[in-house]
Design a protein around this motif. Structure first.
Motif, PDB file in Angstrom:
ATOM      1  N   ILE A 228      -9.959  -1.011 -22.021  1.00  0.00           N
ATOM      2  CA  ILE A 228      -8.541  -1.170 -21.662  1.00  0.00           C
ATOM      3  C   ILE A 228      -8.030   0.116 -21.031  1.00  0.00           C
ATOM      4  N   GLY A 229      -7.446  -0.005 -19.867  1.00  0.00           N
ATOM      5  CA  GLY A 229      -6.881   1.156 -19.184  1.00  0.00           C
ATOM      6  C   GLY A 229      -7.888   1.975 -18.402  1.00  0.00           C
ATOM      7  N   ARG A 230      -9.148   1.558 -18.371  1.00  0.00           N
ATOM      8  CA  ARG A 230     -10.177   2.297 -17.634  1.00  0.00           C
ATOM      9  C   ARG A 230     -10.432   1.638 -16.279  1.00  0.00           C
ATOM     10  N   GLY A 231     -10.636   2.456 -15.281  1.00  0.00           N
ATOM     11  CA  GLY A 231     -11.050   1.967 -13.981  1.00  0.00           C
ATOM     12  C   GLY A 231     -12.546   1.759 -13.948  1.00  0.00           C
ATOM     13  N   ALA A 232     -13.089   1.541 -12.744  1.00  0.00           N
ATOM     14  CA  ALA A 232     -14.518   1.268 -12.605  1.00  0.00           C
ATOM     15  C   ALA A 232     -15.364   2.438 -13.098  1.00  0.00           C
ATOM     16  N   THR A 233     -14.957   3.669 -12.735  1.00  0.00           N
ATOM     17  CA  THR A 233     -15.725   4.841 -13.171  1.00  0.00           C
ATOM     18  C   THR A 233     -15.674   4.990 -14.680  1.00  0.00           C
ATOM     19  N   GLY A 234     -14.491   4.846 -15.254  1.00  0.00           N
ATOM     20  CA  GLY A 234     -14.351   4.947 -16.703  1.00  0.00           C
ATOM     21  C   GLY A 234     -15.151   3.883 -17.436  1.00  0.00           C
ATOM     22  N   ARG A 235     -15.213   2.699 -16.846  1.00  0.00           N
ATOM     23  CA  ARG A 235     -16.004   1.627 -17.455  1.00  0.00           C
ATOM     24  C   ARG A 235     -17.484   1.991 -17.464  1.00  0.00           C
ATOM     25  N   LEU A 236     -17.995   2.542 -16.360  1.00  0.00           N
ATOM     26  CA  LEU A 236     -19.406   2.907 -16.286  1.00  0.00           C
ATOM     27  C   LEU A 236     -19.751   4.042 -17.242  1.00  0.00           C
ATOM     28  N   VAL A 237     -18.781   4.900 -17.512  1.00  0.00           N
ATOM     29  CA  VAL A 237     -18.989   5.993 -18.464  1.00  0.00           C
ATOM     30  C   VAL A 237     -19.372   5.429 -19.835  1.00  0.00           C
ATOM     31  N   VAL A 238     -18.847   4.260 -20.168  1.00  0.00           N
ATOM     32  CA  VAL A 238     -19.157   3.595 -21.437  1.00  0.00           C
ATOM     33  C   VAL A 238     -20.329   2.634 -21.280  1.00  0.00           C
ATOM     34  N   ALA A 269     -15.127  10.144 -22.252  1.00  0.00           N
ATOM     35  CA  ALA A 269     -14.208  10.136 -21.109  1.00  0.00           C
ATOM     36  C   ALA A 269     -14.889  10.577 -19.823  1.00  0.00           C
ATOM     37  N   SER A 270     -16.117  11.080 -19.916  1.00  0.00           N
ATOM     38  CA  SER A 270     -16.816  11.555 -18.715  1.00  0.00           C
ATOM     39  C   SER A 270     -18.300  11.230 -18.841  1.00  0.00           C
ATOM     40  N   PHE A 271     -19.029  11.407 -17.743  1.00  0.00           N
ATOM     41  CA  PHE A 271     -20.455  11.090 -17.738  1.00  0.00           C
ATOM     42  C   PHE A 271     -21.211  11.993 -18.702  1.00  0.00           C
ATOM     43  N   SER A 272     -22.264  11.443 -19.265  1.00  0.00           N
ATOM     44  CA  SER A 272     -23.028  12.124 -20.298  1.00  0.00           C
ATOM     45  C   SER A 272     -24.519  11.943 -20.037  1.00  0.00           C
ATOM     46  N   LEU A 273     -25.315  12.586 -20.867  1.00  0.00           N
ATOM     47  CA  LEU A 273     -26.766  12.427 -20.772  1.00  0.00           C
ATOM     48  C   LEU A 273     -27.151  10.969 -21.025  1.00  0.00           C
TER      49      LEU A 273
END
Length: 506
Positions: A228-238, A269-273
């Motif tokens: 909820i409230g995440r854009g495409a990039t935020g969704r991919l982060v998860v 909230a950001s890209f990770s390993l």
């Protein structure tokens, strides 16, 4: 004895203990509390109804799955044990069909290895021991049976099996693509399937999509709270860490969970390993398919089936209602099974059959024991909750469920504590905020409930439970105008909710 028969018996035998289990979680709403699942006639009359009861607003369209429950309910008088037995039999049939499909490319030993690993893989426990996992089993049977029917030139049967897969669960739409890919894997020996088959499959697929858009589309708006409230990039982060976790479960299913939401899979909230690992899996699977087409067609086939079946709930293309669920990996386990099978064949060619059989025995034993040990987690709601709290105390949903249980037991201090723990783990679920607000309003604590209602309405303005929470808050505070405004808004948007609001307005 043929490998397929051994696989069928082994698959069913593992899950026989579940005949003592009951209805757990979603089983209650979909089966026990659903009149359409209680008689064959009602199931047929509900063929144009969504999978979830209308009042839930969750939608989806799986009429064949509901029909299968209705048949079982009619035969057994509604005994949960019978439905669990039928789940075991459907799982056995799926394992048998996969074994037959892979026999084209594997030796009897390799086919048996693939079938046993698929039958006893621990990831399957949720899909088989949970009655609502029936949708996965039926879809898998439909897809695999369609492939076998097409190979044998049974064109009508292939189309009917594809329709069975689609009407059991949404990812059944892959049936036509899987048939096409299976045909392509034959290489120079590729048989020419009639144009009529592709036309019929296209019509069946198009018809299902149209029905889903008209009847089941409401479920598409039900997304996991973490998105909820995440854009495409935020969704991919998860989503990408969840893909990596899914791949890990196929290879090493040591740590299983009934919930993979925050923080079982950390909400970053950001890209990770972990996201980078997920990206490697996403890019690597197509390369694996191409590389294995001629070298190991069984792996290529399993990779395509697994990837396509998982894609709709992977959150890579769009957000879904779950971050990750083991039952959604049902067909993806075929890839792990094919990899083990090819490994066993390689071992047999290098060191002989006995070491290879011994290795298969060890793998099968490990899988079987892990699955058997996991079964009790699905005995009943209490077992499931206690297992989740013990194994994954980082799951906010486990603590949310515990709060609801304690609230029902009138343990106010315990319920408040569990709500606080859940909120500390993940504060972005409007459903949790609304549920907690409803509980606090019931206690008369409108001061603590008010900010939770505001937060829930801000995240999802027209979510039914958020509207209910605001309605009861306004009622408790004596704000008549606010009470009527919320009731009117909810009644217009959700007609089935009107009766609930009238109970308080009369």
């Amino acid at each position: 004895m043929k490998p397929s028969v051994i696989v069928f018996v082994a698959a069913v035998a593992l899950y026989l203990p579940t005949i003592r289990y009951g209805f757990v979680q979603d089983d209650r709403a979909i089966i026990a509390g659903n009149p359409a699942a209680h008689s064959i006639g009602a199931a047929f009359r509900a063929f144009d109804d969504p999978y979830w009861p209308a009042e839930s607003g969750a939608g989806l369209y799986r009429p064949v799955t509901i029909l299968s429950y209705a048949v079982d309910w009619t035969l057994s008088g509604g005994r949960a044990g019978w439905l669990h037995l039928m789940n075991a039999l459907w799982h056995g049939l799926a394992a048998l069909l996969l074994t037959l499909v892979l026999t084209r490319w594997l030796s009897p030993l390799g086919a048996a290895a693939a079938g046993i690993v698929f039958a006893w893989h621990p990831v399957h426990v949720e899909g088989v021991a949970s009655l609502v996992g029936r949708a996965e089993l039926l879809a898998a049977v439909g897809v695999l049976a369609a492939v076998l029917a097409a190979r044998r030139g049974w064109w009508v049967a292939a189309a009917l099996c594809a329709a069975l897969a689609m009407l059991s669960k949404e990812h059944g739409v892959i049936a036509g693509v899987v048939i096409l890919f299976d045909n392509w894997l034959q290489g120079e020996e590729q048989a020419r399937y009639p144009t009529g088959l592709w036309i019929v499959l296209a019509i069946v697929t198009g018809g299902f999509v149209a029905a889903w858009l008209a009847i089941g589309r409401a479920g598409a708006s039900d997304v996991s709270a973490v998105f909820i409230g995440r854009g495409a990039t935020g969704r991919l982060v998860v989503a990408l860490p969840a893909v990596a976790r899914a791949a890990g479960l196929l290879v090493w299913p040591a740590s299983l969970s009934t919930d993979y939401g925050p923080q079982v899979i950390p909400s970053r909230a950001s890209f990770s390993l972990a996201a980078a690992c997920g990206a490697v899996v996403v890019v690597g699977v197509p390369f694996l398919v191409v590389w294995c087409r001629r070298r190991a067609p069984a792996i290529a086939f399993a990779a395509v089936v697994g990837a396509l079946s998982y894609l709709p709930t992977s959150n890579l293309l769009f957000p879904s209602g779950v971050v990750l669920a083991e039952r959604n990996l049902y067909l993806a386990v075929a890839l792990a099974a094919a990899l083990v099978a090819v490994g066993i064949e390689w071992s047999a060619s290098r060191w002989g059959a006995r070491p290879a059989v011994a290795a298969l025995g060890i793998v099968a034993l490990v899988c079987g024991l892990r699955s058997f040990a996991r079964l009790p987690a699905w005995r009943d709601n209490r077992s499931q909750l206690l297992t989740q709290l013990a194994e994954h105390p980082e799951s906010y949903r486990a603590h949310l469920s515990a709060a609801a249980v304690l609230a029902g037991l009138r343990d106010t201090a315990g319920a408040r504590r569990e709500y606080r723990v859940a909120d500390s783990l993940f504060a972005g679920d409007p459903h949790m905020d609304a549920a907690r607000a409803l509980y606090l309003v019931g206690l008369g604590d409108t001061t603590a409930a008010a900010p939770l209602v505001r937060r829930a309405r801000a995240a999802m303005p027209f979510e039914p439970i958020a509207l209910r929470a605001q309605f009861l808050l306004e009622l408790a505070r004596g704000h008549r105008a606010g009470v009527l405004a919320v009731a009117d808004s909810a009644g217009q948007r959700y007609p089935w909710e009107r009766a609930w609001y009238l109970m308080y307005l009369q």
